[in-house]
Design a protein around this motif. Sequence first.
Motif, PDB file in Angstrom:
ATOM      1  N   LEU A   1       0.832  -1.205   0.000  1.00 61.24           N
ATOM      2  CA  LEU A   1       0.000   0.000   0.000  1.00 61.24           C
ATOM      3  C   LEU A   1       0.866   1.255   0.000  1.00 61.24           C
ATOM      4  CD1 LEU A   1      -2.912   1.084   0.064  1.00 61.24           C
ATOM      5  CD2 LEU A   1      -2.694   1.176   2.552  1.00 61.24           C
ATOM      6  N   SER A   2       1.981   1.202   0.701  1.00 64.55           N
ATOM      7  CA  SER A   2       2.880   2.356   0.773  1.00 64.55           C
ATOM      8  C   SER A   2       3.599   2.617  -0.540  1.00 64.55           C
ATOM      9  CB  SER A   2       3.900   2.160   1.894  1.00 64.55           C
ATOM     10  OG  SER A   2       3.237   2.071   3.138  1.00 64.55           O
ATOM     11  N   MET A   3       3.595   1.648  -1.444  1.00 71.69           N
ATOM     12  CA  MET A   3       4.209   1.827  -2.763  1.00 71.69           C
ATOM     13  C   MET A   3       3.275   2.545  -3.736  1.00 71.69           C
ATOM     14  SD  MET A   3       6.129  -1.808  -3.422  1.00 71.69           S
ATOM     15  CE  MET A   3       6.641  -1.363  -5.063  1.00 71.69           C
TER      16      MET A   3
ATOM     17  N   GLU B   1       0.885   6.251  -0.607  1.00 72.82           N
ATOM     18  CA  GLU B   1       2.240   6.242  -0.068  1.00 72.82           C
ATOM     19  C   GLU B   1       2.268   5.971   1.432  1.00 72.82           C
ATOM     20  OE1 GLU B   1       4.869   9.280  -1.639  1.00 72.82           O
ATOM     21  OE2 GLU B   1       3.561   9.572  -3.358  1.00 72.82           O
ATOM     22  N   LEU B   2       3.251   6.513   2.117  1.00 71.43           N
ATOM     23  CA  LEU B   2       3.417   6.302   3.553  1.00 71.43           C
ATOM     24  C   LEU B   2       2.271   6.908   4.347  1.00 71.43           C
ATOM     25  CD1 LEU B   2       6.405   6.361   5.761  1.00 71.43           C
ATOM     26  CD2 LEU B   2       4.816   8.231   6.125  1.00 71.43           C
ATOM     27  N   ARG B   3       1.737   8.020   3.882  1.00 70.78           N
ATOM     28  CA  ARG B   3       0.685   8.707   4.644  1.00 70.78           C
ATOM     29  C   ARG B   3      -0.577   7.858   4.777  1.00 70.78           C
ATOM     30  NH1 ARG B   3       1.846  12.558   0.689  1.00 70.78           N
ATOM     31  NH2 ARG B   3       0.979  11.871  -1.266  1.00 70.78           N
ATOM     32  N   GLY B   4      -0.751   6.866   3.910  1.00 69.43           N
ATOM     33  CA  GLY B   4      -1.849   5.920   4.057  1.00 69.43           C
ATOM     34  C   GLY B   4      -1.377   4.583   4.586  1.00 69.43           C
ATOM     35  N   GLY B   5      -0.164   4.180   4.195  1.00 70.06           N
ATOM     36  CA  GLY B   5       0.363   2.880   4.584  1.00 70.06           C
ATOM     37  C   GLY B   5       0.643   2.753   6.068  1.00 70.06           C
ATOM     38  N   LEU B   6       1.202   3.780   6.681  1.00 70.39           N
ATOM     39  CA  LEU B   6       1.528   3.720   8.108  1.00 70.39           C
ATOM     40  C   LEU B   6       0.274   3.592   8.970  1.00 70.39           C
ATOM     41  CD1 LEU B   6       3.578   3.734  10.386  1.00 70.39           C
ATOM     42  CD2 LEU B   6       3.591   6.239  10.266  1.00 70.39           C
ATOM     43  N   PRO B   7      -0.716   4.452   8.802  1.00 72.42           N
ATOM     44  CA  PRO B   7      -1.939   4.267   9.616  1.00 72.42           C
ATOM     45  C   PRO B   7      -2.631   2.928   9.325  1.00 72.42           C
ATOM     46  CG  PRO B   7      -1.966   6.420   8.541  1.00 72.42           C
ATOM     47  CD  PRO B   7      -0.782   5.672   8.011  1.00 72.42           C
ATOM     48  N   TYR B   8      -2.559   2.481   8.070  1.00 68.15           N
ATOM     49  CA  TYR B   8      -3.157   1.203   7.697  1.00 68.15           C
ATOM     50  C   TYR B   8      -2.483   0.055   8.449  1.00 68.15           C
ATOM     51  CZ  TYR B   8      -4.755  -2.660   4.741  1.00 68.15           C
ATOM     52  OH  TYR B   8      -5.300  -3.826   4.284  1.00 68.15           O
ATOM     53  N   GLY B   9      -1.146   0.048   8.461  1.00 63.83           N
ATOM     54  CA  GLY B   9      -0.415  -1.002   9.173  1.00 63.83           C
ATOM     55  C   GLY B   9      -0.722  -1.004  10.659  1.00 63.83           C
TER      56      GLY B   9
ATOM     57  N   GLY C   1      -3.045  -3.786  13.215  1.00 63.33           N
ATOM     58  CA  GLY C   1      -2.573  -4.359  14.472  1.00 63.33           C
ATOM     59  C   GLY C   1      -1.079  -4.630  14.509  1.00 63.33           C
ATOM     60  N   LEU C   2      -0.351  -4.147  13.505  1.00 62.71           N
ATOM     61  CA  LEU C   2       1.100  -4.300  13.538  1.00 62.71           C
ATOM     62  C   LEU C   2       1.693  -3.447  14.650  1.00 62.71           C
ATOM     63  CD1 LEU C   2       2.080  -4.104   9.755  1.00 62.71           C
ATOM     64  CD2 LEU C   2       2.315  -6.092  11.250  1.00 62.71           C
ATOM     65  N   ASP C   3       2.754  -3.929  15.246  1.00 60.97           N
ATOM     66  CA  ASP C   3       3.485  -3.097  16.194  1.00 60.97           C
ATOM     67  C   ASP C   3       4.018  -1.892  15.427  1.00 60.97           C
ATOM     68  OD1 ASP C   3       3.098  -4.819  18.337  1.00 60.97           O
ATOM     69  OD2 ASP C   3       4.955  -5.928  17.944  1.00 60.97           O
ATOM     70  N   TYR C   4       4.083  -0.765  16.101  1.00 63.96           N
ATOM     71  CA  TYR C   4       4.492   0.470  15.439  1.00 63.96           C
ATOM     72  C   TYR C   4       5.818   0.353  14.687  1.00 63.96           C
ATOM     73  CZ  TYR C   4       6.339   5.121  14.740  1.00 63.96           C
ATOM     74  OH  TYR C   4       6.919   6.211  14.187  1.00 63.96           O
ATOM     75  N   PRO C   5       6.885  -0.184  15.294  1.00 64.84           N
ATOM     76  CA  PRO C   5       8.151  -0.251  14.544  1.00 64.84           C
ATOM     77  C   PRO C   5       8.041  -1.069  13.258  1.00 64.84           C
ATOM     78  CG  PRO C   5       8.546  -0.679  16.870  1.00 64.84           C
ATOM     79  CD  PRO C   5       7.063  -0.656  16.680  1.00 64.84           C
ATOM     80  N   LEU C   6       7.263  -2.151  13.273  1.00 61.95           N
ATOM     81  CA  LEU C   6       7.084  -2.962  12.066  1.00 61.95           C
ATOM     82  C   LEU C   6       6.282  -2.209  11.007  1.00 61.95           C
ATOM     83  CD1 LEU C   6       6.321  -6.496  13.577  1.00 61.95           C
ATOM     84  CD2 LEU C   6       8.421  -5.731  12.430  1.00 61.95           C
ATOM     85  N   ALA C   7       5.208  -1.560  11.427  1.00 60.73           N
ATOM     86  CA  ALA C   7       4.387  -0.784  10.485  1.00 60.73           C
ATOM     87  C   ALA C   7       5.217   0.349   9.885  1.00 60.73           C
ATOM     88  CB  ALA C   7       3.148  -0.230  11.185  1.00 60.73           C
ATOM     89  N   LEU C   8       6.007   1.008  10.702  1.00 58.29           N
ATOM     90  CA  LEU C   8       6.856   2.111  10.242  1.00 58.29           C
ATOM     91  C   LEU C   8       7.885   1.623   9.225  1.00 58.29           C
ATOM     92  CD1 LEU C   8       7.711   5.101  10.526  1.00 58.29           C
ATOM     93  CD2 LEU C   8       9.250   4.349  12.353  1.00 58.29           C
ATOM     94  N   ALA C   9       8.559   0.533   9.539  1.00 55.88           N
ATOM     95  CA  ALA C   9       9.579  -0.004   8.632  1.00 55.88           C
ATOM     96  C   ALA C   9       8.958  -0.421   7.297  1.00 55.88           C
ATOM     97  CB  ALA C   9      10.290  -1.190   9.279  1.00 55.88           C
ATOM     98  N   ALA C  10       7.824  -1.112   7.346  1.00 60.96           N
ATOM     99  CA  ALA C  10       7.168  -1.561   6.110  1.00 60.96           C
ATOM    100  C   ALA C  10       6.712  -0.364   5.275  1.00 60.96           C
ATOM    101  CB  ALA C  10       5.979  -2.460   6.443  1.00 60.96           C
ATOM    102  N   ALA C  11       6.169   0.659   5.934  1.00 57.79           N
ATOM    103  CA  ALA C  11       5.680   1.838   5.210  1.00 57.79           C
ATOM    104  C   ALA C  11       6.833   2.626   4.586  1.00 57.79           C
ATOM    105  CB  ALA C  11       4.860   2.726   6.142  1.00 57.79           C
ATOM    106  N   ILE C  12       7.906   2.818   5.324  1.00 51.93           N
ATOM    107  CA  ILE C  12       9.051   3.565   4.782  1.00 51.93           C
ATOM    108  C   ILE C  12       9.690   2.799   3.629  1.00 51.93           C
ATOM    109  CG2 ILE C  12      11.414   4.351   5.269  1.00 51.93           C
ATOM    110  CD1 ILE C  12      10.430   5.231   8.039  1.00 51.93           C
ATOM    111  N   LEU C  13       9.921   1.513   3.822  1.00 52.88           N
ATOM    112  CA  LEU C  13      10.534   0.716   2.747  1.00 52.88           C
ATOM    113  C   LEU C  13       9.641   0.662   1.512  1.00 52.88           C
ATOM    114  CD1 LEU C  13      12.098  -2.236   4.775  1.00 52.88           C
ATOM    115  CD2 LEU C  13      13.307  -0.394   3.587  1.00 52.88           C
ATOM    116  N   GLY C  14       8.351   0.461   1.727  1.00 52.44           N
ATOM    117  CA  GLY C  14       7.427   0.437   0.594  1.00 52.44           C
ATOM    118  C   GLY C  14       7.388   1.756  -0.141  1.00 52.44           C
ATOM    119  N   ASN C  15       7.450   2.839   0.592  1.00 49.64           N
ATOM    120  CA  ASN C  15       7.424   4.165  -0.026  1.00 49.64           C
ATOM    121  C   ASN C  15       8.708   4.458  -0.799  1.00 49.64           C
ATOM    122  OD1 ASN C  15       6.434   7.444   1.300  1.00 49.64           O
ATOM    123  ND2 ASN C  15       6.340   6.649  -0.739  1.00 49.64           N
ATOM    124  N   MET C  16       9.831   3.907  -0.339  1.00 49.30           N
ATOM    125  CA  MET C  16      11.118   4.194  -0.973  1.00 49.30           C
ATOM    126  C   MET C  16      11.453   3.297  -2.164  1.00 49.30           C
ATOM    127  SD  MET C  16      12.514   6.869   0.234  1.00 49.30           S
ATOM    128  CE  MET C  16      14.100   6.684  -0.573  1.00 49.30           C
TER     129      MET C  16
END
Length: 159
Positions: A19-21, A26-34, A38-53
């Motif tokens: 979703l973050s790709m 992008e990240l602005r939707g992917g992070l809240p979605y993750g 129910g993902l832990d914040y660090p996992l959701a953050l990492a997935a959203a940043i990597l997907g966006n990049m």
Amino acid sequence: MLENLTATTVGKLARTFLLSMVPVIELRGGLPYGIALGLDYPLALAAAILGNMVPVPLIILYIRHIFHWLRKQSPWWHEKIEVLERKAHLKGRMVRKYRTLGLCVLVAIPLPGTGAWTGALVAAVMDMRLKSAVPTIFLGVCIASAIMTAVTFGVIHIL
């Protein structure tokens, strides 16, 4: 089968990453979605940043070639690409004036018409070098993630 995959942590990470790709989301939707999955914040953050990049270097390296090829395919594509390039040049004014700082701010503001995809398009149109554009866009994505974290947890706290 698909429900079982998406119910796992790996499935949730993959959905957040993908979703973050997506442009505009992008990240602005992917992070809240993750986080909502129910993902832990660090996992959701990492997935959203990597997907966006992930698309960023590809956009910078290949978008002009893709545009050139599409223009040859039909007048319809030519017109759409002209609009995109005009928008990129308009957004590029701040980047031309402030260079990497302007690009970072363009990416960091989590509003429609900004973000990593737009930043990569502007960098490509302005012939910015990959080695300066990618780290700058990454910094902008990190700043956007801090803003989206504050917004996401602020909304969760209010609810």
